[in-house]
Scaffold this active site. Structure first.
Site, PDB file in Angstrom:
ATOM      1  CG  HIS A 178       1.177  -8.398   4.040  1.00 58.86           C
ATOM      2  ND1 HIS A 178       1.550  -8.515   5.364  1.00 58.86           N
ATOM      3  CD2 HIS A 178       0.288  -7.373   3.994  1.00 58.86           C
ATOM      4  CE1 HIS A 178       0.914  -7.618   6.084  1.00 58.86           C
ATOM      5  NE2 HIS A 178       0.136  -6.916   5.287  1.00 58.86           N
ATOM      6  NE  ARG A 205      -3.464  -2.084   3.009  1.00 61.30           N
ATOM      7  CZ  ARG A 205      -4.583  -2.557   2.445  1.00 61.30           C
ATOM      8  NH1 ARG A 205      -5.121  -1.897   1.434  1.00 61.30           N
ATOM      9  NH2 ARG A 205      -5.157  -3.660   2.883  1.00 61.30           N
TER      10      ARG A 205
END
Length: 733
Positions: free
Chosen positions: A468, A408
């Site tokens: 991730h 992100r």
């Protein structure tokens, strides 16, 4: 004589009675968020912020978790969860547990916070409370700014029930033809392109203590509701009621069947904008049954999916009030500190990288070569550490390659801009952009295309796995050798959330870590199937086995009469195999402290099961996001940080990286951080054996210990911050 415990072999540590429901545990977490809005110790506008976060959290919970359960019920799935509940039982229990929280939230806002806002010069009023001059102003505003935007949608045999978009606020309007007395139903959408709260000009605002109020306004939907005649000329407005719906918003991408993952996700995003099936209807409590039934029928929802609200709907919009310039009603702003070792980093001249503004300073690579560096955000600056690391590499003529993962990032990311500059400067730049980062897919697609356009080698991840991990690898030529510099963190490379989330990052040039990250990037970008790593714990390769082995070692030490100790901080604990191992460790006498912000399926303090396990959750101004894992190891302590929680998705379905901390001083700093958190009696909540939480309060003659304030002081270099903190290696009785 003490009664001997049953052996682990004779006791089923996977029995559902020893596990909390994941969904109900999440609701307990959101209840703790709500408590910050109810707590009078929280500044007034911060209380509105926590109201908004509570609502926003619930929206996502319904869009993802409840939506999945509803799909399972529709598919007649009867598989039991960790706690032994079927999907339908979970939905029933969610509804039963959540309704009192929703009622409490809205009643507190209407009866406590709204009057307190007025007492402090912030007047969120109702249209009917306005003076004639104020109404005239808003009616003119409606004619000029609102009326051209909105569109009434009739519902009758020739006009089917309109599509209602996800999280939209709407008016259900009943009108009557005065000539025929026939009633009709219509829907008016409150446009998202306009501000939810309409402010009056200061000269028309309320007065507060003889002076103009700080802010006076009304909700947008009320301005629309009191001008409905303009939308239905010639008709009589019988009644109107606001409602809001939530839809399934999870993406469904068959990765192994997609020729181009980016295009496949773009197509799914277009579907999300339209929205999936409805999963929740929110209506005002005074809505008559006829309108309620009509909405439920047309949306194909049941009564259990309907939530009544007293007062305003969509309180996530209360975040608007945080923009008011009223610092006395907010937390004291925190200015991140530049880590002492990075304060003398010299700034390269972008026109000539060989010339520096601070001639007696060092470049960041020299500082890292001296010894490892730990940074703790937001207490320490993200810009002067992580962004500096990337931007320096982009300009450094000796840097050959940059590799990193992006899960992100922000819309105006300085990290991405530095990567673009690096590519333009001729560096070999490889970036894994995770397109499946939930609710950030669109943003990541934009950056992926931007990076590709300047020659960055962009990879979209592995089929069936989300990437991730938070890692950067920089390859640099130094004299007669190639050296690799790494950053391994717990949080996203996002300079905006780095001001709000607590995260850790390690800078190092240790050969083993550089070699491990090289192997990891080969795994991510090529066909490597690396099965072993020198130091890193990597999911889904070796992380689960390594963590289980670390827990097993503490068990064996305790069984051999030695001290056993585990302290772990994470966002969520869900994995049943890890939990069963922790139960086994507790039964062996290992002392275990867990700091878990959100979901915890483990039940502490169960007789003969988890009597040596204590769990706390810390909810404060910053979102606790860092992951730290400590193992006593008979005095040869080991401590790790990284991106993974103890959840099946992190251990089995994501690419994650956890690094050991080998620098003794950094390891001590991390232990001090854990000790400060364990001593917290202001922000900490203790998990009880029944799944509920009790907030800690300072005892008599005991000073308040706020871990986040203590860590601010620690970042500022205050002496004696943790002088009363017990070493985490100490075994508790």
């Amino acid at each position: 004589m003490a009664k001997p415990k049953k052996s682990a072999n004779s006791l089923n540590l996977r029995d559902p009675q020893y596990y909390n429901s994941r969904e109900l545990s999440w609701l307990e977490f959101n209840n703790r968020v709500l408590h910050e809005a109810l707590d009078p110790r929280t500044p007034l506008l911060e209380r509105l912020k926590f109201m908004a976060i509570f609502c926003s959290n619930l929206d996502e919970f319904f869009m993802v978790r409840v939506a999945v359960l509803m799909q399972q019920v529709e598919a007649k799935v009867t598989q039991l969860g960790l706690d032994g509940r079927t999907p339908q039982q979970q939905l029933d229990d969610i509804s039963f547990s959540l309704r009192p929280l929703v009622i409490q939230q809205h009643q507190h806002f209407e009866k406590v916070l709204r009057p307190q806002l007025a007492q402090n010069g912030i007047y969120l009023v109702n249209y009917i409370e306005l003076s004639d001059k104020q109404r005239t102003y808003l009616d003119n505003y409606y004619e000029e700014q609102i009326f051209p935007v909105i569109t009434p949608l009739a519902v009758d045999p020739s006009h089917p029930f309109p599509y209602i978009s996800n999280l939209s606020l709407n008016l259900a309007v009943v009108v009557k033809n005065p000539d025929t007395d026939e009633e009709f139903f219509a829907r008016v959408k409150v446009p998202k392109v306009l501000p939810r709260f309409l402010a009056l000009p200061p000269e028309l605002g309320m007065t507060h203590n003889g002076k103009p109020a700080h802010w006076t306004g009304i909700p947008l939907e009320q301005a629309i509701a009191h001008n409905l005649e303009s939308l239905f000329p010639g008709m009589t407005i019988q009644e109107y009621h606001t409602f809001r719906i939530t839809r399934d918003a999870d993406l469904e991408v068959e990765e192994d069947e997609a020729d181009d993952l980016l295009i496949a996700i773009e197509q799914e995003l277009r579907k999300r904008r339209v929205g999936g099936n409805p999963v929740r209807l929110e209506i005002q409590s005074q809505t008559p049954q006829s309108v309620r039934s009509r909405l439920l029928e047309d949306l194909e929802l049941d009564e259990i999916d309907c939530y009544e609200v007293e007062g305003l709907l969509g309180l996530r919009d209360l975040m608007y009030f945080m923009s008011l310039p009223l610092p006395e009603h907010k937390d004291r702003p925190w200015q991140a500190v530049v880590p002492s070792r990075l304060q003398r980093i010299r700034e390269p001249n972008p026109n000539n990288p060989q010339v520096h503004d601070v001639e007696d300073g060092k470049d960041i690579f020299t500082v890292i070569r001296e010894r490892d560096i730990l940074v703790h955000h937001p207490y320490q600056s993200f810009s002067s550490s992580v962004v500096k690391f990337i931007s320096s590499a982009a300009q450094d003529p000796d840097v050959l390659a940059i590799k990193m993962t992006l899960y992100r990032t922000s819309g105006d990311s300085p990290i991405v801009n530095a990567l673009i500059a690096a590519a333009e400067n001729g560096k070999q730049v490889s970036v894994l952009v995770e397109l499946k980062a939930r609710f950030d897919e669109e943003n990541n697609i934009y950056w992926a295309r931007r990076l590709e356009s300047v020659g960055v080698h962009v990879v979209y991840g592995l089929v069936g796995l989300k990437t991730h991990c938070k890692t950067i690898l920089i390859v640099r030529r130094e004299k007669d050798r190639i050296r690799r510099y790494v950053h391994i963190g717990t949080g996203n490379y996002n300079h905006k959330t780095a001001r709000l989330y607590t995260d850790l990052g390690l800078f190092s040039c240790r050969d083993e870590l550089g070699a491990d990250l090289t192997d990891l990037y080969n795994y991510l970008t090529g066909y490597s199937r690396q099965k072993s790593y020198r130091q890193l714990l990597v999911a889904p390769v070796n992380m689960r086995d390594r963590f289980l082995a670390l827990i097993r070692r503490e068990i064996e030490n305790a069984q051999n009469g030695l001290s056993g100790r585990i302290v772990a901080k994470m966002n969520s604990l869900v994995d049943s195999e890890i939990i069963a191992s922790l139960y086994e460790a507790s039964r062996a006498g290992v002392q275990i402290d867990l700091i878990i912000r959100g979901v915890c399926c483990l039940r502490p303090q169960l007789k003969d099961i988890s009597e040596n396990i204590r769990v706390i959750s810390i909810i404060g101004s910053f979102l606790e996001h860092s992951r730290i894992y400590y193992f006593y190891n008979n005095g040869q302590e080991e401590i790790f940080i990284g991106s993974a929680d103890w959840m099946p998705r992190n251990l089995d379905r994501r690419v994650e990286a956890i690094t050991p901390i080998l620098d003794i001083d950094i390891a001590k700093d991390l232990q001090e951080i854990l000790g400060i958190m364990l001593a917290d009696n202001r922000l900490a909540w203790e998990l009880q054996s029944n799944g509920t939480y009790i907030q800690r309060r300072p005892g008599d003659n005991c000073p308040e210990s706020n871990s986040q304030k203590a860590l601010m002081a620690m970042a500022l270099g205050s002496n004696g911050v943790a002088s009363n903190i017990e070493p985490i290696s100490a075994v508790r009785n």
